[in-house]
Scaffold this motif. Structure first.
Motif, PDB file in Angstrom:
ATOM      1  N   ASP A 122       0.857  -1.186   0.000  1.00 16.02           N
ATOM      2  CA  ASP A 122       0.000   0.000   0.000  1.00 16.02           C
ATOM      3  C   ASP A 122       0.893   1.236   0.000  1.00 16.02           C
ATOM      4  O   ASP A 122       2.105   1.146  -0.094  1.00 16.02           O
ATOM      5  CB  ASP A 122      -0.915  -0.017   1.217  1.00 16.02           C
ATOM      6  N   ASP A 123       0.252   2.406   0.186  1.00 12.88           N
ATOM      7  CA  ASP A 123       1.038   3.623   0.020  1.00 12.88           C
ATOM      8  C   ASP A 123       1.992   3.904   1.167  1.00 12.88           C
ATOM      9  O   ASP A 123       2.987   4.567   0.989  1.00 12.88           O
ATOM     10  CB  ASP A 123       0.118   4.834  -0.214  1.00 12.88           C
TER      11      ASP A 123
ATOM     12  N   VAL B 178       9.709  13.107   3.407  1.00 13.16           N
ATOM     13  CA  VAL B 178       8.934  12.054   2.735  1.00 13.16           C
ATOM     14  C   VAL B 178       8.943  10.788   3.592  1.00 13.16           C
ATOM     15  O   VAL B 178       7.914  10.148   3.793  1.00 13.16           O
ATOM     16  CB  VAL B 178       9.494  11.768   1.324  1.00 13.16           C
ATOM     17  N   PHE B 179      10.127  10.451   4.115  1.00 20.04           N
ATOM     18  CA  PHE B 179      10.234   9.264   4.972  1.00 20.04           C
ATOM     19  C   PHE B 179       9.367   9.449   6.223  1.00 20.04           C
ATOM     20  O   PHE B 179       8.671   8.534   6.653  1.00 20.04           O
ATOM     21  CB  PHE B 179      11.692   9.026   5.354  1.00 20.04           C
ATOM     22  N   ALA B 180       9.397  10.654   6.788  1.00 15.35           N
ATOM     23  CA  ALA B 180       8.583  10.936   7.977  1.00 15.35           C
ATOM     24  C   ALA B 180       7.102  10.720   7.663  1.00 15.35           C
ATOM     25  O   ALA B 180       6.349  10.159   8.467  1.00 15.35           O
ATOM     26  CB  ALA B 180       8.826  12.368   8.447  1.00 15.35           C
ATOM     27  N   ASP B 181       6.678  11.150   6.463  1.00 14.03           N
ATOM     28  CA  ASP B 181       5.278  10.952   6.062  1.00 14.03           C
ATOM     29  C   ASP B 181       4.988   9.467   5.814  1.00 14.03           C
ATOM     30  O   ASP B 181       3.921   8.963   6.158  1.00 14.03           O
ATOM     31  CB  ASP B 181       4.996  11.765   4.785  1.00 14.03           C
ATOM     32  N   TYR B 182       5.961   8.771   5.223  1.00 15.90           N
ATOM     33  CA  TYR B 182       5.811   7.340   4.898  1.00 15.90           C
ATOM     34  C   TYR B 182       5.552   6.500   6.154  1.00 15.90           C
ATOM     35  O   TYR B 182       4.782   5.544   6.135  1.00 15.90           O
ATOM     36  CB  TYR B 182       7.078   6.873   4.180  1.00 15.90           C
ATOM     37  N   ILE B 183       6.199   6.860   7.270  1.00 15.14           N
ATOM     38  CA  ILE B 183       6.034   6.072   8.503  1.00 15.14           C
ATOM     39  C   ILE B 183       4.945   6.637   9.420  1.00 15.14           C
ATOM     40  O   ILE B 183       4.683   6.081  10.489  1.00 15.14           O
ATOM     41  CB  ILE B 183       7.361   5.969   9.289  1.00 15.14           C
TER      42      ILE B 183
ATOM     43  N   HIS C 134       0.244  -1.951  -6.611  1.00 15.36           N
ATOM     44  CA  HIS C 134      -0.118  -0.599  -6.151  1.00 15.36           C
ATOM     45  C   HIS C 134       1.003   0.416  -6.291  1.00 15.36           C
ATOM     46  O   HIS C 134       0.751   1.603  -6.425  1.00 15.36           O
ATOM     47  CB  HIS C 134      -0.536  -0.635  -4.677  1.00 15.36           C
ATOM     48  N   SER C 135       2.258  -0.041  -6.171  1.00 21.64           N
ATOM     49  CA  SER C 135       3.341   0.948  -6.119  1.00 21.64           C
ATOM     50  C   SER C 135       4.490   0.566  -7.039  1.00 21.64           C
ATOM     51  O   SER C 135       4.878  -0.591  -7.128  1.00 21.64           O
ATOM     52  CB  SER C 135       3.848   1.096  -4.680  1.00 21.64           C
ATOM     53  N   LEU C 136       5.001   1.589  -7.729  1.00 19.17           N
ATOM     54  CA  LEU C 136       6.150   1.414  -8.624  1.00 19.17           C
ATOM     55  C   LEU C 136       7.130   2.546  -8.354  1.00 19.17           C
ATOM     56  O   LEU C 136       6.752   3.722  -8.360  1.00 19.17           O
ATOM     57  CB  LEU C 136       5.697   1.457 -10.088  1.00 19.17           C
ATOM     58  N   GLY C 137       8.377   2.187  -8.102  1.00 13.29           N
ATOM     59  CA  GLY C 137       9.415   3.196  -7.917  1.00 13.29           C
ATOM     60  C   GLY C 137      10.357   3.189  -9.102  1.00 13.29           C
ATOM     61  O   GLY C 137      10.888   2.143  -9.475  1.00 13.29           O
ATOM     62  N   ILE C 138      10.518   4.353  -9.750  1.00 16.84           N
ATOM     63  CA  ILE C 138      11.544   4.494 -10.800  1.00 16.84           C
ATOM     64  C   ILE C 138      12.682   5.255 -10.126  1.00 16.84           C
ATOM     65  O   ILE C 138      12.543   6.434  -9.787  1.00 16.84           O
ATOM     66  CB  ILE C 138      11.000   5.245 -12.032  1.00 16.84           C
ATOM     67  N   ILE C 139      13.781   4.534  -9.880  1.00 16.29           N
ATOM     68  CA  ILE C 139      14.819   5.079  -9.003  1.00 16.29           C
ATOM     69  C   ILE C 139      16.081   5.388  -9.809  1.00 16.29           C
ATOM     70  O   ILE C 139      16.697   4.500 -10.396  1.00 16.29           O
ATOM     71  CB  ILE C 139      15.123   4.100  -7.850  1.00 16.29           C
ATOM     72  N   CYS C 140      16.422   6.671  -9.847  1.00 14.63           N
ATOM     73  CA  CYS C 140      17.577   7.143 -10.622  1.00 14.63           C
ATOM     74  C   CYS C 140      18.739   7.479  -9.692  1.00 14.63           C
ATOM     75  O   CYS C 140      18.569   7.597  -8.485  1.00 14.63           O
ATOM     76  CB  CYS C 140      17.194   8.388 -11.417  1.00 14.63           C
ATOM     77  N   LYS C 141      19.908   7.665 -10.304  1.00 14.29           N
ATOM     78  CA  LYS C 141      21.087   7.989  -9.500  1.00 14.29           C
ATOM     79  C   LYS C 141      21.023   9.432  -8.998  1.00 14.29           C
ATOM     80  O   LYS C 141      21.281   9.702  -7.831  1.00 14.29           O
ATOM     81  CB  LYS C 141      22.359   7.758 -10.329  1.00 14.29           C
TER      82      LYS C 141
ATOM     83  N   LYS D  17       3.312   9.612  -2.000  1.00 11.32           N
ATOM     84  CA  LYS D  17       2.084   9.366  -2.761  1.00 11.32           C
ATOM     85  C   LYS D  17       2.036   7.921  -3.255  1.00 11.32           C
ATOM     86  O   LYS D  17       3.058   7.344  -3.605  1.00 11.32           O
ATOM     87  CB  LYS D  17       2.040  10.305  -3.982  1.00 11.32           C
ATOM     88  N   GLU D  18       0.829   7.367  -3.297  1.00 12.45           N
ATOM     89  CA  GLU D  18       0.669   6.022  -3.852  1.00 12.45           C
ATOM     90  C   GLU D  18       0.684   6.115  -5.381  1.00 12.45           C
ATOM     91  O   GLU D  18       0.262   7.103  -5.950  1.00 12.45           O
ATOM     92  CB  GLU D  18      -0.664   5.423  -3.379  1.00 12.45           C
TER      93      GLU D  18
END
Length: 681
Positions: free
Chosen positions: A189-190, A257-262, A582-589, A617-618
């Motif tokens: 989930d998100d 963002v991490f603070a919001d994620y947890i 539900h979730s996809l991360g496109i992770i760049c350098k 965001k989800e």
């Protein structure tokens, strides 16, 4: 359906009915409080002209009490509604020695009937610990009055969603593993969720540890260390609820963002939101906002963009234990050499030089730059005694100004600059005319300020939680240990450093906190066996134990051009939207590369996460490995994994962090030769 399942379904209906009645009763109480509050306010409004101050204070206190009671009732109703959705997830039938059988149903919160009998036990209650720690047979749990021993005769685990029993597992030694497998196979989930139904025995020991002053959790990627740390906080808030509340805990988190994620976890466990602070916010506060400085994100971005050897050497040196010990040696040198007493004449009285030096030494427990006022007071007393008269304002000022002038420097920044001259390495301090500090200097300057001026500690914080411990240096930990005098939970993974030139291991942190309890978590729950094995090619860790959950092999795809590569990512996106994940991360350098991908793919439901972002965001997130740390996604795409893009030690760290974000599927794309970090042996 067997008879046992039928009985459990019937019992679930009984519990739901009792919960519904309890909610109705609370609704009645809330209405009553609301009516009484309104009446009280109307009464005060009508009679305030005839009320004295004492009456007004008493009426105000009465209103506050009623409002507080009403708020507590609303909070209780929220918990009951949540229990109505999923009242419990586990059951043990425990027979204490020489006593009757006690069925213990375990949920996120406790629930009692009208006779104050426990129908559901909070997962943090002492008796509930047996659910996590024992299988059928002999068992025990600790209470304030001693150990209760007995036998577990039955153990069940349930999945109840929206008040409906979805499945039930019986008396199985691997009961947790079955539920764990089902939970982990689902889509992410998100945000991070509570894990009370799947806490493992080793995790439970960490969560319920009440004795450690400092607990250091070194956990591999996907070991659930952040969840465990948050559940530990929830447990301590439950266990010590008379003396510690959510407002007394502080989380140092790597970014907003991490603070919001947890942010969902503790409210899900019935606790209030806990204050959080970024390391940079803390630094700005401790420097009284006097200086601008490079952020950690900017430091890492600079390393990714440009392999500047002098910059790397400055970071490496300032991240070492040697640096901290040399700062301490410098402070001793300053103490012994920089206060040069000079002749001080007040009228006809000459103050003896040894007297002033002795007084300076007498106040050795006072921060150095704060001693001058105290020494000046002693000198005034000496002159008063010598002249047998009161001093004039001018004489007092003369003494007050003369004492600080005997010290070589008056500003912490000047002393910090002098430290590098004393070392014989002035080029290691790089500051421009705008007084803009490099990130590696920020906490060193704070440490000197602490030692030379003193900074008030954060006394109100009773428990400090520090995440991503590997990204902080010995000098940062030295600052934290001096300003937070409370218990601490410190967690991270040395394999997931985003800056290998400034990383700390559990052993490094132990040197700063020698009394720490160090726990190492090797089992990884996040990724499939295939993804874990793939990530091990980048940064091998012989200790990592992946949970036996299989999935697709990671895909590495080569393309003829950058344009073709971006088109392929677009097709992967289309497949994701129809996949049910539900979730996809496109992770760049780098952020620049993330912006390029975002521009190429821009569409509704695709979000670019930058160091300025504040919410998670989800859906589809495009970001950097640095900002993705701590997050997880059903699917991960890593673009541009070419030899040209990923070549330095920092790049290698980023690649490992990015790969270990994937739960079910990992795809890497590149144009030209693949990075040497992924080349097959």
């Amino acid at each position: 359906m067997n008879a046992t399942q039928q009985e459990e379904k019937e019992y679930l209906e009984v519990i739901k009915e009792k919960l519904t009645l309890a909610i109705r009763r609370i609704d009645g109480s809330v209405r009553q409080f609301s009516d009484e509050l309104r009446e009280k306010k109307e009464y005060i409004h009508e009679h305030q002209s005839g009320m004295d101050d004492a009456d007004m204070v008493s009426a105000g206190q009465s209103i506050d009490r009623m409002a507080f009671t009403g708020e507590a009732a609303v909070g209780q109703k929220r918990k009951l509604l949540k229990l109505g959705q999923s009242p419990y997830f586990g059951r043990i039938d425990f027979v204490p020695q020489g006593q009757a059988k006690l069925p213990v149903y375990i949920g996120v919160y406790s629930f009692m009937d009208d006779q104050r009998r426990s129908l559901i036990y909070d997962w943090r209650a002492p008796v509930s610990s047996m659910f996590y720690d024992f299988e059928l047979g002999e068992a025990a749990f600790a209470t304030p009055s001693g150990l209760i021993q007995g036998t577990i005769e039955l153990k069940r685990q349930y999945k109840i969603r929206d008040g409906r029993l979805e499945f039930m597992l019986e008396n199985d030694v691997n009961i947790h593993d079955d539920v764990l497998q089902r939970e982990l196979a689902k889509s992410s989930d998100d945000k991070l969720k509570n894990i009370v139904a799947t806490i493992q025995r080793d995790q439970n020991a960490v969560i319920r540890n009440e004795t450690a002053q400092v607990m250091v959790i070194q956990g591999v990627a996907g070991s659930g260390k952040t969840s465990i740390a948050l559940h530990r906080i929830a447990f301590l808030l439950y266990r010590y609820r008379e003396t510690i509340g959510a407002k007394d805990v502080l989380i140092i988190s790597p970014n907003k963002v991490f603070a919001d994620y947890i942010s969902n976890v503790l409210p899900e466990l019935g606790e209030e939101h806990i204050p959080e602070l970024g390391m940079e916010e803390l630094a700005a506060d401790l420097l009284d906002h006097r200086y601008s400085f490079q952020t950690f994100f900017e430091q890492v971005s600079a390393l990714l963009d440009n392999h500047d050897q002098a910059f790397i050497e400055r970071i490496r040196f300032k991240s070492s234990f040697e640096f901290l010990s040399q700062l301490n040696q410098y402070l001793i040198y300053v103490e012994n050499n920089y206060f040069t007493v000079k002749e001080l004449r007040v009228g006809s009285t000459v103050v003896p030089l040894p007297f002033m030096l002795a007084k300076f030494k007498t106040f050795h427990r006072v921060p150095l730059l704060k001693r001058f006022a105290l020494v000046a007071e002693e000198v005034r007393a000496y002159v008063r005694d010598a002249t047998k008269r009161k001093l004039t304002g001018h004489e007092k000022n003369t003494i007050g100004e003369a004492i600080p002038r005997m010290f070589r420097f008056h500003q912490v920044l000047d002393l910090y600059r002098d430290f590098y001259r004393w070392l014989g390495k002035p080029d290691l301090f790089n500051i421009d005319h705008r007084l803009h500090l490099e990130y590696a200097d920020v906490f060193a300057l704070i440490y000197l300020r602490l030692r030379l001026e003193g900074i008030s500690t954060y006394d109100h914080v009773k428990h400090l939680l520090v995440d991503e411990m590997q990204d902080y240096t010995p000098v940062q930990y030295a600052v934290l240990s001096r300003i937070f005098l409370c218990r601490k939970t410190i967690l991270g993974d040395v394999s997931q450093t985003v800056n290998p030139y400034s990383s700390s291991s559990a052993e490094t942190i132990e040197r700063v906190f020698p009394q720490a309890d160090v726990v190492k978590l090797y089992r990884s729950y996040r990724s499939t066996v295939e993804i874990t094995a793939f990530a091990q090619r980048i940064t091998p860790n012989p200790h990592i134990i992946p949970l036996e959950r299989h999935g697709q092999e990671p895909v590495v795809a080569r393309f003829a051009s950058r344009n073709e590569e971006l088109q392929a990512i677009q097709q992967l996106l289309t497949a994701f939207f129809s996949s049910g994940n539900h979730s996809l991360g496109i992770i760049c350098k780098t952020l620049r590369q993330a912006e390029e991908v975002h521009q190429a793919l821009e569409a509704p439901g695709i979000y670019l996460l930058t160091d300025e972002s504040t919410t998670f965001k989800e859906g589809v997130i495009i970001t950097t490995a640095h900002l993705a740390k701590g997050l997880e996604f059903d699917e991960v795409i890593l673009p541009f994994v070419s030899a040209l893009n990923y070549k330095t030690e920092v790049d290698k760290s980023m690649l490992y962090v990015a790969c270990t974000r994937a739960m079910h599927q990992l795809t890497l794309t590149h144009t030209g030769d693949i990075t040497a970090f992924l080349a097959l042996p």
